[in-house]
Motif scaffolding. Sequence first.
Motif, PDB file in Angstrom:
ATOM      1  N   GLY A  12      -1.455   8.222   9.170  1.00  0.00           N
ATOM      2  CA  GLY A  12      -1.713   7.366   8.023  1.00  0.00           C
ATOM      3  C   GLY A  12      -0.704   7.626   6.930  1.00  0.00           C
ATOM      4  O   GLY A  12      -0.452   8.775   6.578  1.00  0.00           O
ATOM      5  N   LEU A  13      -0.099   6.558   6.417  1.00  0.00           N
ATOM      6  CA  LEU A  13       0.852   6.669   5.317  1.00  0.00           C
ATOM      7  C   LEU A  13       0.315   5.901   4.117  1.00  0.00           C
ATOM      8  O   LEU A  13      -0.259   4.814   4.271  1.00  0.00           O
ATOM      9  CB  LEU A  13       2.213   6.086   5.718  1.00  0.00           C
ATOM     10  CG  LEU A  13       2.921   6.760   6.884  1.00  0.00           C
ATOM     11  CD1 LEU A  13       4.212   6.019   7.207  1.00  0.00           C
ATOM     12  CD2 LEU A  13       3.200   8.221   6.572  1.00  0.00           C
ATOM     13  N   TRP A  14       0.507   6.462   2.930  1.00  0.00           N
ATOM     14  CA  TRP A  14       0.102   5.767   1.724  1.00  0.00           C
ATOM     15  C   TRP A  14       1.034   4.592   1.510  1.00  0.00           C
ATOM     16  O   TRP A  14       2.230   4.666   1.775  1.00  0.00           O
ATOM     17  CB  TRP A  14       0.115   6.686   0.516  1.00  0.00           C
ATOM     18  CG  TRP A  14      -1.003   7.665   0.531  1.00  0.00           C
ATOM     19  CD1 TRP A  14      -0.919   9.017   0.731  1.00  0.00           C
ATOM     20  CD2 TRP A  14      -2.392   7.362   0.367  1.00  0.00           C
ATOM     21  NE1 TRP A  14      -2.177   9.561   0.697  1.00  0.00           N
ATOM     22  CE2 TRP A  14      -3.095   8.571   0.481  1.00  0.00           C
ATOM     23  CE3 TRP A  14      -3.101   6.187   0.147  1.00  0.00           C
ATOM     24  CZ2 TRP A  14      -4.466   8.648   0.376  1.00  0.00           C
ATOM     25  CZ3 TRP A  14      -4.483   6.256   0.040  1.00  0.00           C
ATOM     26  CH2 TRP A  14      -5.148   7.477   0.148  1.00  0.00           C
ATOM     27  N   ALA A  15       0.469   3.504   1.041  1.00  0.00           N
ATOM     28  CA  ALA A  15       1.252   2.296   0.798  1.00  0.00           C
ATOM     29  C   ALA A  15       0.667   1.542  -0.390  1.00  0.00           C
ATOM     30  O   ALA A  15      -0.516   1.682  -0.712  1.00  0.00           O
ATOM     31  CB  ALA A  15       1.246   1.408   2.041  1.00  0.00           C
ATOM     32  N   MET A  16       1.508   0.742  -1.033  1.00  0.00           N
ATOM     33  CA  MET A  16       1.099  -0.107  -2.139  1.00  0.00           C
ATOM     34  C   MET A  16       0.968  -1.517  -1.588  1.00  0.00           C
ATOM     35  O   MET A  16       1.937  -2.090  -1.089  1.00  0.00           O
ATOM     36  CB  MET A  16       2.143  -0.074  -3.261  1.00  0.00           C
ATOM     37  CG  MET A  16       1.755  -0.881  -4.481  1.00  0.00           C
ATOM     38  SD  MET A  16       0.276  -0.264  -5.317  1.00  0.00           S
ATOM     39  CE  MET A  16       0.779   1.380  -5.775  1.00  0.00           C
ATOM     40  N   LYS A  17      -0.236  -2.041  -1.658  1.00  0.00           N
ATOM     41  CA  LYS A  17      -0.494  -3.388  -1.153  1.00  0.00           C
ATOM     42  C   LYS A  17       0.288  -4.386  -2.003  1.00  0.00           C
ATOM     43  O   LYS A  17       0.192  -4.373  -3.228  1.00  0.00           O
ATOM     44  CB  LYS A  17      -1.989  -3.673  -1.201  1.00  0.00           C
ATOM     45  CG  LYS A  17      -2.408  -4.862  -0.411  1.00  0.00           C
ATOM     46  CD  LYS A  17      -3.920  -4.943  -0.328  1.00  0.00           C
ATOM     47  CE  LYS A  17      -4.287  -6.187   0.471  1.00  0.00           C
ATOM     48  NZ  LYS A  17      -5.719  -6.408   0.490  1.00  0.00           N
ATOM     49  N   ILE A  18       1.073  -5.249  -1.343  1.00  0.00           N
ATOM     50  CA  ILE A  18       1.855  -6.243  -2.082  1.00  0.00           C
ATOM     51  C   ILE A  18       1.516  -7.671  -1.655  1.00  0.00           C
ATOM     52  O   ILE A  18       2.019  -8.622  -2.245  1.00  0.00           O
ATOM     53  CB  ILE A  18       3.374  -5.993  -1.959  1.00  0.00           C
ATOM     54  CG1 ILE A  18       3.828  -6.012  -0.503  1.00  0.00           C
ATOM     55  CG2 ILE A  18       3.750  -4.702  -2.641  1.00  0.00           C
ATOM     56  CD1 ILE A  18       5.326  -5.913  -0.336  1.00  0.00           C
ATOM     57  N   GLY A  19       0.677  -7.813  -0.662  1.00  0.00           N
ATOM     58  CA  GLY A  19       0.229  -9.120  -0.207  1.00  0.00           C
ATOM     59  C   GLY A  19      -1.062  -8.946   0.577  1.00  0.00           C
ATOM     60  O   GLY A  19      -1.564  -7.829   0.715  1.00  0.00           O
ATOM     61  N   ASP A  20      -1.604 -10.039   1.089  1.00  0.00           N
ATOM     62  CA  ASP A  20      -2.855  -9.948   1.858  1.00  0.00           C
ATOM     63  C   ASP A  20      -2.720  -9.056   3.084  1.00  0.00           C
ATOM     64  O   ASP A  20      -3.673  -8.403   3.488  1.00  0.00           O
ATOM     65  CB  ASP A  20      -3.330 -11.339   2.291  1.00  0.00           C
ATOM     66  CG  ASP A  20      -3.815 -12.170   1.117  1.00  0.00           C
ATOM     67  OD1 ASP A  20      -4.145 -11.582   0.061  1.00  0.00           O
ATOM     68  OD2 ASP A  20      -3.850 -13.411   1.249  1.00  0.00           O
ATOM     69  N   ASP A  21      -1.519  -9.051   3.687  1.00  0.00           N
ATOM     70  CA  ASP A  21      -1.324  -8.277   4.910  1.00  0.00           C
ATOM     71  C   ASP A  21      -0.011  -7.498   4.907  1.00  0.00           C
ATOM     72  O   ASP A  21       0.516  -7.139   5.958  1.00  0.00           O
ATOM     73  CB  ASP A  21      -1.396  -9.191   6.138  1.00  0.00           C
ATOM     74  CG  ASP A  21      -0.269 -10.214   6.190  1.00  0.00           C
ATOM     75  OD1 ASP A  21       0.437 -10.391   5.169  1.00  0.00           O
ATOM     76  OD2 ASP A  21      -0.084 -10.834   7.250  1.00  0.00           O
ATOM     77  N   THR A  22       0.524  -7.236   3.718  1.00  0.00           N
ATOM     78  CA  THR A  22       1.762  -6.461   3.614  1.00  0.00           C
ATOM     79  C   THR A  22       1.625  -5.367   2.562  1.00  0.00           C
ATOM     80  O   THR A  22       0.866  -5.496   1.604  1.00  0.00           O
ATOM     81  CB  THR A  22       2.968  -7.361   3.240  1.00  0.00           C
ATOM     82  OG1 THR A  22       2.677  -8.062   2.039  1.00  0.00           O
ATOM     83  CG2 THR A  22       3.325  -8.315   4.364  1.00  0.00           C
TER      84      THR A  22
END
Length: 169
Positions: free
Chosen positions: A38-48
């Motif tokens: 699992g990697l932390w990510a910043m949601k920038i769209g519904d599925d990205t």
Amino acid sequence: MMSAMHETTADQVAEADRIKVWFRFVPREGWIPQDTEGLWAMKIGDDTARVMNAAFLQDGVAEGDIVRFRTDADGVHWAIGRVTASGNCTVRVVPIPSGPLGRSPQAVHKRFEAFGLGGEVFSADFPMVAFTVPAGADFSAVKNLLIHGEADGWWHYEVGCGSDAWWNA
């Protein structure tokens, strides 16, 4: 009578958009016996989402890359592919316990501090350091240090994600 106004700060918005994106892979023989990371990510769209840290196990993704994900019925976000490469690279370094740096991830970090690389340590038991090498870094100099450090018995290393600029440097 005054009512309290509640403002939403940028940090609160950012925290709400921060998600964990999970990657599946086939475990390598003789390596850590995990098949997900699992990697932390910043949601920038519904599925990205934009990846926010270096991968210890997953190849082909670097901090800053944009990935597409699918959310399952349990709310887990599973990566289904990279949409945009950031140009950043991921390098993993494992100090050789009998070498001059011992098992010290701090000593590994110190060798790379001139390049301003951010890195994370896997664990105290397995002191692998995963570095993000930014797109604008001196790739030739970083590669030189990696090669010389391995030749001098300081560490083993691998490139988990390299850009064309990295491979051509």
